[in-house]
Structure formats: structure tokens, C-alpha cells
Write an enzyme that holds these catalytic residues in place. Structure first.
Site, PDB file in Angstrom:
ATOM      1  N   LEU A 101       0.862  -1.172   0.000  1.00  0.00           N
ATOM      2  CA  LEU A 101       0.000   0.000   0.000  1.00  0.00           C
ATOM      3  C   LEU A 101       0.901   1.225   0.000  1.00  0.00           C
ATOM      4  CD1 LEU A 101      -2.729  -0.910   2.683  1.00  0.00           C
ATOM      5  CD2 LEU A 101      -2.948  -1.022   0.203  1.00  0.00           C
ATOM      6  N   ASP A 102       0.538   2.252  -0.768  1.00  0.00           N
ATOM      7  CA  ASP A 102       1.315   3.476  -0.781  1.00  0.00           C
ATOM      8  C   ASP A 102       1.388   4.062   0.624  1.00  0.00           C
ATOM      9  OD1 ASP A 102       1.457   3.154  -3.504  1.00  0.00           O
ATOM     10  OD2 ASP A 102      -0.112   4.627  -3.950  1.00  0.00           O
ATOM     11  N   ARG A 103       2.376   4.918   0.851  1.00  0.00           N
ATOM     12  CA  ARG A 103       2.570   5.489   2.191  1.00  0.00           C
ATOM     13  C   ARG A 103       1.353   6.266   2.670  1.00  0.00           C
ATOM     14  NH1 ARG A 103       5.361  10.030   4.441  1.00  0.00           N
ATOM     15  NH2 ARG A 103       5.943  10.775   2.372  1.00  0.00           N
ATOM     16  N   HIS A 187       0.993   1.800  -7.954  1.00  0.00           N
ATOM     17  CA  HIS A 187       0.088   2.964  -7.887  1.00  0.00           C
ATOM     18  C   HIS A 187      -1.148   2.758  -8.764  1.00  0.00           C
ATOM     19  CE1 HIS A 187       3.007   5.049  -5.542  1.00  0.00           C
ATOM     20  NE2 HIS A 187       3.816   5.352  -6.532  1.00  0.00           N
TER      21      HIS A 187
END
Length: 238
Positions: A101-103, A187
Site C-alpha cells: 500500500l502506498d505510504r 500505484h
């Protein structure tokens, strides 16, 4: 854990002795003869018996509600990692997050030290669905829903698999949506909306395969999988 590794570790066999156990039909899983030494097993899910002796595994499985600002990694020089949210006495050395998961993305993350399970869940052939709730900075239209269902094409020609986009609410300047995909491109969710000329301003994963983010699990909290949740993952033990 791989069945052959488990036999070697717990029965202290050599590789030759371990192979002989299979050939002599002394390896049983759930009371059935098993000939695949690479089978992923867990004693919470399987009855493991070798030469009449029961074997036990010690894998851990955690559901984490990942907060924003935490990176999906085991180690990072700048930011707190997802595995560091697990207290040290409950954190085996090889604990790792399944997928990324992205930050700035929040929500459901599975942490485990069972590498075979994580690998199986991420294989395209497993078709594990991931569901997200997103806030988008413009109105999401019926045309967008149709484009997602057909398969979004990124700039550069990369084609996504068909995805299910549901519009939950539409305001003057933003929309709330639910999106279900079966891929995990870099993404991906954000790029899918960018391809439609829209920007994701908030993103949270609420489901992965049979697992659902419990509403009582607050950001930064984790808990072990229930027996029911682990049973639902049994088909991915290969």
C-alpha cells in the site's frame, strides 16, 4: 511452511531420509497420503502426520489497519514500517507485509511469516480481489464506470484488467467510490483515475480476498486472524 522443511526441522532428518518418508507413504495430511514435499501446510489448518508422529507449525497471521505515513516494508531508513507496528515479542524476524500500500494509503494489510502463502495470494492466477474506498476530486460518471469495466488503459498503453467501480456519493467537487480490482500494479488505483482525468485524494483498502477490515480495528492496530478467517485462506495453501 513447506512440508519438506517442516519434516527436516522437526524430525531432524537428512534430505535423503525425508524423501524416503514420502516414498514409503508415511506422510499424511488430513489423513490422506501426501506426495508433494513443497506443499504449504499449517497445523491450524491441516492435520500433519509423518511416520505416525503429529507435527506442529508456528506461523503468525495478522490483520493490520495501516495508517497513513507508514510504509509497506520490513525496513526503511526514513519512515516507520508496517511490521514495526507489531510489538517486538509478537514479531518474528521474517514477518512481512503481503502486497503493498502506498505510504498515504490506509487500510487492510496482511502480515505473516508464511512466505508461501503471501506468494500464492499475489499471483495473478489466484485472482485475489482487492477492494478500496476512494475519494476522487471530481464527479465520477457513468462513463467512468463503463471505462473501468472495460479495462483502463494507462498512458503508455498498459491495459488493466476489467474492474468494478461503484459510485457511493457525488458532491459538487468530489465523489466517494468503491473499487474492486484483481491486480496490483504500481500505484494502480491512482493511475486508473488519472487516466480518466481525475485525482484520488484519499484511499483505503477495505478487503483482500476473503479478508475484510474489521470496523473496530483502529488505524495502527492489528490482531491475529480468527480461525474462520484463516480457514477462508486455506485454498491458497499450495
Amino acid at each position: 511452511m513447506r512440508l519438506d522443511k517442516l519434516i527436516e526441522e522437526q524430525l531432524h532428518t537428512s534430505r535423503k531420509e525425508m524423501k524416503r518418508l514420502f516414498l514409503s507413504r508415511k506422510v499424511l495430511i488430513d489423513d490422506q497420503l501426501e506426495m508433494n514435499p513443497q506443499l504449504n501446510v499449517d497445523s491450524r489448518l491441516h492435520k500433519i502426520e509423518v511416520a505416525g508422529q503429529p507435527l506442529q507449525t508456528k506461523h503468525v497471521y495478522y490483520l493490520l489497519n495501516k495508517p497513513a505515513g507508514v510504509v509497506t516494508a520490513k525496513k526503511d531508513a526514513r519512515f516507520q514500517t508496517a511490521t514495526e507496528l507489531v510489538t517486538k515479542h509478537e514479531r518474528p524476524a521474517d514477518l512481512y507485509p503481503v502486497g503493498r500500500l502506498d505510504r498515504d494509503t490506509t487500510g487492510l494489510l496482511l502480515l505473516t511469516d508464511n512466505g508461501q502463502l503471501g506468494y500464492a495470494l499475489l499471483q495473478p492466477g489466484s485472482k485475489v480481489e482487492k477492494t478500496y474506498l476512494a475519494t476522487v476530486n471530481e464527479k465520477v460518471t457513468a462513463e467512468d464506470v463503463a471505462a473501468f469495466a472495460q479495462g483502463i488503459v494507462f498512458h503508455g498503453g498498459i491495459v488493466c484488467q476489467p474492474a468494478k467501480l461503484e459510485v457511493l456519493s457525488v458532491g459538487a467537487n468530489e465523489s466517494r467510490v468503491r473499487l474492486t480490482i484483481q491486480e496490483g500494479k504500481f500505484h494502480q488505483v491512482k493511475k486508473m483515475f488519472l487516466a480518466c482525468g481525475k485525482k484520488v485524494t484519499a484511499l483505503s483498502r477495505v478487503a483482500m480476498g476473503p479478508l475484510r477490515l474489521p470496523p473496530e480495528l483502529l488505524a495502527g492496530e492489528y490482531r491475529g486472524l480468527t480461525e474462520s478467517e484463516l480457514q477462508q485462506l486455506k485454498k491458497y495453501f499450495r
